[in-house]
Enzyme design. Sequence first.
Site, PDB file in Angstrom:
ATOM      1  N   HIS A 116       3.417   1.854   1.914  1.00 24.87           N
ATOM      2  CA  HIS A 116       3.504   1.727   3.459  1.00 24.87           C
ATOM      3  C   HIS A 116       5.879   2.153   3.355  1.00 24.87           C
ATOM      4  CE1 HIS A 116       2.554  -1.733   5.629  1.00 24.87           C
ATOM      5  NE2 HIS A 116       4.286  -1.922   4.441  1.00 24.87           N
ATOM      6  N   ASN A 124       0.462  -1.406  -0.091  1.00 22.07           N
ATOM      7  CA  ASN A 124      -0.130  -0.283   0.286  1.00 22.07           C
ATOM      8  C   ASN A 124       0.739   1.218  -0.774  1.00 22.07           C
ATOM      9  OD1 ASN A 124       1.383   0.448   2.417  1.00 22.07           O
ATOM     10  ND2 ASN A 124      -0.746  -0.442   4.127  1.00 22.07           N
ATOM     11  N   GLU A 178       2.110   4.695   7.261  1.00 20.00           N
ATOM     12  CA  GLU A 178       0.552   4.065   7.116  1.00 20.00           C
ATOM     13  C   GLU A 178       0.800   5.097   5.363  1.00 20.00           C
ATOM     14  OE1 GLU A 178       0.525   0.884   6.650  1.00 20.00           O
ATOM     15  OE2 GLU A 178       0.120   0.536   7.670  1.00 20.00           O
TER      16      GLU A 178
END
Length: 239
Positions: free
Chosen positions: A136, A134, A141
């Site tokens: 990160h 994602n 995050e």
Amino acid sequence: MAQLTVLGPRDWADGVAQRLAERLRREPRLRLCLPTGDTPSPVYERLVALNREGLAPFGQATIVLLDEYVGLPPDDPARCDARLRRELLDLLEPGPVTFHAISVDELAPDAAAEAHDAVAAEGLDLALVGLGLNGHVGFNEPGSTADSPTRAVDLAGESRRAATARYGAGAEPTRGITLGMARLLNATDVWLLVSGAQKATILQRTLVGPISADCPASLLRGHPRLRVLTEEGATAKLS
Ligand code: F6R
């Protein structure tokens, strides 16, 4: 502008390990931030072999852990500190290395983050980081900005699931502590390690997409000495 090094899939781990070993020989007192996960595992295996040959001297280096789960017991094999010890630190000869784990057992999460940040604030010569699917970096995050501090965070679903499904945690952790983007961007050098065809889309977003908190790894492009060490499988979507 990031320096992109693309290695062959079979040479990748060795290539990264050789570059790090060479840096350690030049700078034995290196202050080094290290990640855990499936990406660095084969690199650590090669580093241990190089260390046995006297080519990767860790004896005077300081290792600062990148991130840690909150709430996993000390003997949980998925703990980042346990994994780094198991895959690298405990196998190095000669020791000792100075290793700064994150004090998640001794301190409340905010205090543990603050204490770890103070260690990192003494300076990082080199930060090695992996790339989450994602986008990160550590546990920064999506939504994390370039000035994000070292802190306790809620983990994204993908990070929670990875803890149990891929790393074998006994229970799914919901929180973690991570060096913040600001601290990582302050390191003298940042090496982003990316391997595997499953990372092709996110690597493309990281290097070619907008620089945005939606993909925290893209923020690393603001670092003057970012080096991306990757292999052919992960670069399939880069033109
Ligand atoms: C682990 C960490 C994570 C991983 C990332 C990629 O310390 O900070 O950000 O680097 O999730 O994980 P792997 O390497 O398992 O694909």
